[in-house]
Design a protein around this motif. Structure first.
Motif, PDB file in Angstrom:
ATOM      1  N   ALA A 575      45.621  42.585  34.960  1.00 23.84           N
ATOM      2  CA  ALA A 575      44.615  43.636  35.026  1.00 23.84           C
ATOM      3  C   ALA A 575      45.129  44.797  35.849  1.00 23.84           C
ATOM      4  N   SER A 576      44.833  45.996  35.385  1.00 25.43           N
ATOM      5  CA  SER A 576      45.063  47.192  36.190  1.00 25.43           C
ATOM      6  C   SER A 576      43.876  47.382  37.116  1.00 25.43           C
ATOM      7  N   LYS A 577      43.995  48.336  38.035  1.00 23.20           N
ATOM      8  CA  LYS A 577      42.874  48.596  38.937  1.00 23.20           C
ATOM      9  C   LYS A 577      41.646  49.057  38.159  1.00 23.20           C
ATOM     10  N   ASP A 578      41.859  49.899  37.132  1.00 26.48           N
ATOM     11  CA  ASP A 578      40.731  50.386  36.334  1.00 26.48           C
ATOM     12  C   ASP A 578      40.003  49.234  35.657  1.00 26.48           C
ATOM     13  N   LEU A 579      40.763  48.286  35.120  1.00 26.08           N
ATOM     14  CA  LEU A 579      40.150  47.141  34.449  1.00 26.08           C
ATOM     15  C   LEU A 579      39.489  46.210  35.454  1.00 26.08           C
ATOM     16  N   VAL A 645      42.237  42.953  46.737  1.00 27.57           N
ATOM     17  CA  VAL A 645      43.487  43.224  46.008  1.00 27.57           C
ATOM     18  C   VAL A 645      43.842  44.688  46.217  1.00 27.57           C
ATOM     19  N   ASP A 646      44.968  44.930  46.889  1.00 22.75           N
ATOM     20  CA  ASP A 646      45.407  46.296  47.154  1.00 22.75           C
ATOM     21  C   ASP A 646      46.375  46.725  46.055  1.00 22.75           C
ATOM     22  N   PHE A 647      45.848  47.342  45.026  1.00 28.05           N
ATOM     23  CA  PHE A 647      46.685  47.771  43.903  1.00 28.05           C
ATOM     24  C   PHE A 647      47.660  48.861  44.331  1.00 28.05           C
ATOM     25  N   GLU A 652      54.163  47.548  40.223  1.00 25.44           N
ATOM     26  CA  GLU A 652      53.870  47.526  38.796  1.00 25.44           C
ATOM     27  C   GLU A 652      52.440  47.987  38.531  1.00 25.44           C
ATOM     28  N   SER A 653      52.185  48.345  37.271  1.00 26.63           N
ATOM     29  CA  SER A 653      50.879  48.862  36.889  1.00 26.63           C
ATOM     30  C   SER A 653      49.826  47.767  36.856  1.00 26.63           C
ATOM     31  N   TYR A 654      50.252  46.527  36.628  1.00 27.01           N
ATOM     32  CA  TYR A 654      49.311  45.445  36.429  1.00 27.01           C
ATOM     33  C   TYR A 654      49.565  44.310  37.427  1.00 27.01           C
ATOM     34  N   VAL A 655      48.485  43.682  37.806  1.00 23.46           N
ATOM     35  CA  VAL A 655      48.555  42.541  38.726  1.00 23.46           C
ATOM     36  C   VAL A 655      48.272  41.276  37.933  1.00 23.46           C
ATOM     37  N   GLN A 656      49.053  40.237  38.214  1.00 20.94           N
ATOM     38  CA  GLN A 656      48.881  38.948  37.544  1.00 20.94           C
ATOM     39  C   GLN A 656      47.887  38.094  38.327  1.00 20.94           C
ATOM     40  N   GLN A 677      30.648  47.205  30.255  1.00 25.46           N
ATOM     41  CA  GLN A 677      31.197  47.593  28.958  1.00 25.46           C
ATOM     42  C   GLN A 677      32.419  48.480  29.143  1.00 25.46           C
ATOM     43  N   LEU A 678      33.480  48.165  28.423  1.00 27.69           N
ATOM     44  CA  LEU A 678      34.748  48.881  28.562  1.00 27.69           C
ATOM     45  C   LEU A 678      34.755  50.128  27.698  1.00 27.69           C
TER      46      LEU A 678
END
Length: 782
Positions: A575-579, A645-647, A652-656, A677-678
């Motif tokens: 997931a990215s921070k936005d997600l 979670v400190d993005f 990287e753009s995404y965190v596992q 809703q996305l």
């Protein structure tokens, strides 16, 4: 060798700099010699710098600091204050000053001090006279104490002797060894056996004496004694009961575990007594009547005095704050309270033989905690109990002869509008109740938060329970005759209903709209550390497991369709921070089999972020009381599983993210990510980068509104929408009522069109990182 130096410095930069510069380039034997010297004498440069803080203290604070350094480091701060106050030190101001100078710290009770600061304090005492311990103010080493006790005292300067060896030791104490110590104020001998068989005389000016396990009886000279604290626990103190005359200053007496004590001493000769501990005196039969009239007594502990049967008939100790009579198994009649006692806050009567409480219990007007559980003879409670307006915790569980709880309308006071108005915790587990009509009156315990009704003979709960807005935890476990739970409190976050094999009707306990609505409401209304929504129930072998009505499930049977089953033991996603910011919470469902061989923690739940993992606490298996299988359904907000979670700190753009579950009694499990809703562009990124299986997400829409909190549905399945809409209108009413209690952001919850079909997830479909760890999980049972 380096580790030994670092251990000595304990992170103190000054010590590291001084020792490092001295030892740099020197031979190994010099290092060894230096360490041996440091164990006896501190480094002068370090000591002189640390001493600057000490030299700036006024005399009272200096004395307090030296006592702590020599004898009390690591002990409970309240205990230290009590001891030092008895020696005429002003700890209220003294502790503050010493803390301000960074010489000590107090965290959660124990008092801490840096090792080098302690060494500095000890060296100050040793420098009073390095070669003659008689001329030092404090003694704490065996050899020094033995030297003083075995020699002619002369002009002895000792103020305090504290000897507490790890292993029992023997020492020969002359009967008059202490009488010549005219400055002695503090004497503590733990784990010390006196080889001299005979009484030891203590000076009248002694303020604090502790000698647990002593086989000798202390003697005092005639005249007024200044003793404030006396601890002779585990000792033979039968002779002391006649020796309390002239103890005007005595405040603290501890005779716990003295099995030779049969009768409590007359305490009328100790007018300033505040605390009396006679716990575990198993042969104590009689408590002296003076205890009931003592004006300054604050704490009376007679717990575990299994032979205690003779007690005063009335209680008039106006300053008594805590009365402990737990497990006094022959104590049959509680005292009458003739007038209001405003001091008592805790009453412990669990495990006694009482049959009833007097109506005058209402005179404990300040009572906050009352424990009367495991009283097998208790048959009734007086309705006057409702007058205890400060009572917060009432535990009456396991009183097997208690057949009813008094009704509020039985109260004899027509002017009392609210009963038990401050009660937060009510435990009636394992009594003999057949009905709980007392719950119908919402004027009693209006702020109740925890209600434990399990192990009774009840068949249903009153529907009015859905109006108890403050009730957060409800347990009906092991209620074998309970047939239905039609309504639940609007903000309930934990229901325990295992062992209810007669259950036929359970409302919508596991429906998506109810479960998620509760989780979202809690996250919106309470501080994050309080948010936790869980459901624990038994699964009957004959459970049908089908739908009760549209999207509503019985507690027993198959997992709800809105939960996604998982075949493997872990699941992961990126997931990215936005997600990630779109996530409202996670639903986790676990089915646990019954296995007598596997007690303790039923399974391990391990969340991970970019491979960094930790264990999440789950209920112990022995908290599931029945022989049936069980389910565990939990709603988490993101921070409960993943922390903060400190993005911004991640390249990287995404965190596992991953969640792993393991345990031999886990039969099935599953989970779902609940998110808002996305937007279309976020859905494209999600699909193009294969961040996760889209089936993991269950989207809802939160829309801010000004006047109310409204929840509605937008499913294509009209039958589901029709059935759920009525319940969601009820949710709206609950939310509006709750908004009057706690501040919350108003919103409406809209579920997306098109409910995902039930899909079986596998590790391969989601992907596992190279360590085999994975993300979110949901546990299921059949």
């Amino acid at each position: 060798m380096v580790d030994s130096i670092l251990n000595h410095a304990r992170g103190l930069p000054l010590a590291l700099e001084v020792l490092g510069s001295f030892l740099c380039g020197r031979r190994e034997d010099v290092w060894e010699s230096t360490l041996r010297k440091l164990s006896r004498l501190p480094n002068k440069i370090i000591n002189d710098v640390l001493k600057i803080s000490y030299n700036g203290l006024e005399e009272n604070a200096k004395e307090i600091f030296l006592h702590i350094a020599c004898s009390f480091k690591g002990k409970d701060s309240n205990y230290i204050k009590k001891v030092l106050d008895s020696c005429d030190f002003e700890t209220a101001v003294g502790f503050d000053i010493v803390i301000e100078r960074s010489l000590i710290s107090i965290e959660n009770g124990p008092l801490q001090m840096h090792d080098l600061i302690q060494v500095m304090g000890i060296d100050i005492v040793n420098q009073e006279c390095r070669y003659d311990p008689r001329r030092r103010s404090r003694l704490w080493l065996y050899d020094d104490i033995l030297d003083v006790l075995s020699s002619d005292m002369g002009d002895c300067a000792v103020k305090a002797i504290v000897l507490e060896p790890f292993e029992p030791i023997e020492i020969c104490i002359d009967p008059d060894a202490f009488t010549k110590m005219r400055r002695l104020r503090l004497l503590i001998l733990r784990n010390v056996h006196n080889s001299f068989q005979g009484p030891v005389c203590l000076p009248n000016w002694l303020r604090w004496f502790e000698c647990p396990g002593a086989s000798w009886i202390p003697e005092f000279s005639s005249g007024t004694k200044k003793l404030v604290g006396l601890n002779m626990s585990e000792g033979n103190i039968t002779g002391v009961v006649k020796k309390f005359k002239d103890f005007q200053n005595l405040k603290y007496i501890t005779f716990g575990y003295c099995e030779s004590l049969v009768r409590m001493p007359d305490l009328s000769c100790t007018p300033n007594l505040e605390q009396l501990n006679l716990s575990y005196c198993k042969n104590l039969v009689e408590a002296h009547e003076s205890i009931a009239y003592h004006d300054k007594l604050q704490v009376l502990n007679l717990s575990e005095c299994s032979e205690l049967s003779v007690f005063a008939n009335v209680l008039k100790s106006k300053n008594l704050q805590a009365l402990h009579l737990a497990n006094c198994t022959k104590f049959e009649r509680f005292l009458d309270i003739p007038y209001k006692l405003e001091g008592l806050k805790q009453l412990h009567l669990q495990g006694t033989a009482i049959k009833e409480l007097p109506t005058s219990i209402e005179n404990f007007v300040s009572l906050e905690i009352m424990y009367i559980y495991c009283c097998k003879n208790l048959e009734s409670l007086p309705s006057s109990i409702y007058k205890l307006q400060n009572l917060e915790n009432l535990q009456v569980n396991s009183c097997t002869n208690l057949i009813g709880f008094p009704k509020y309308e039985d109260s004899t006071d027509p002017y009392m509008n609210t009963g038990l108005s401050n009660l937060r915790w009510l435990d009636l587990y394992g009594c003999n109740l057949s009905e709980v009509k007392f719950l119908e009156n919402l004027s009693c315990f209006p702020f109740l938060e925890t209600l434990l009704l399990g192990g009774n003979n009840i068949t249903s709960l009153p529907t009015s329970i859905n109006k108890r807005d403050h009730l957060l935890h409800l347990s009906v476990r092991e209620s074998h005759q309970l047939q239905e739970i039609l309504e639940l409190p609007p903000f309930l976050n934990c229901l325990l209903a295992d062992g209810c094999e007669s259950m036929q009707n359970t409302g919508d306990l596991t429906s998506f709209h109810d479960f998620v609505r509760r989780g979202v409401t809690m996250a919106d209304s309470f501080s994050l550390d309080l948010v936790s929504l869980s459901l624990s129930c038994s699964l009957s072998e004959n459970a049908s497991g089908g739908l009760r009505k549209a999207n509503k499930y019985e507690v027993r049977g198959e997992m709800p369709e809105w939960v996604l089953p998982v075949e493997e033991d872990s699941v992961s996603f990126k997931a990215s921070k936005d997600l990630y910011d779109k996530f409202l919470g996670f639903a986790l469902y676990v089915a646990l089999g019954n296995d007598e061989q596997k007690k303790g923690v039923p399974f391990e739940l391990v969340p991970c972020v970019n491979g960094e993992c930790w264990n999440y606490w789950v209920p112990r298996y022995n908290t599931f009381l029945s022989d049936s299988d069980h389910i565990w359904l939990q709603y988490f907000i993101p921070s409960q599983l993943w922390g903060v979670v400190d993005f911004g700190q991640i390249d990287e753009s995404y965190v596992q993210f991953s969640l792993t579950i393991s345990g031999g009694i886990v039969k099935k499990w599953g989970f779902r990510i609940i998110c808002v809703q996305l937007e279309d562009n976020l859905k494209v990124v999600l699909q193009d980068n294969q961040l996760m299986d889209p089936a993991l997400l269950y989207e809802v829409v939160l829309e801010s509104i000004d006047s109310e909190a409204k929840i509605s549905l937008m499913h294509e399945d009209n039958s589901i929408e029709t059935d759920l809409q009525k319940d969601l209108q009820d949710c709206q009413v609950c939310a509006e009522e709750k908004s009057q209690i706690v501040p919350k952001r108003n919103h409406k919850l809209i579920l997306p069109r098109g409910m995902q079909s039930k899909t079986m997830l596998t590790s391969n479909s989601i992907g596992i990182d190279e360590n085999g760890s994975v993300g979110l999980q949901l546990l299921l049972l059949e």
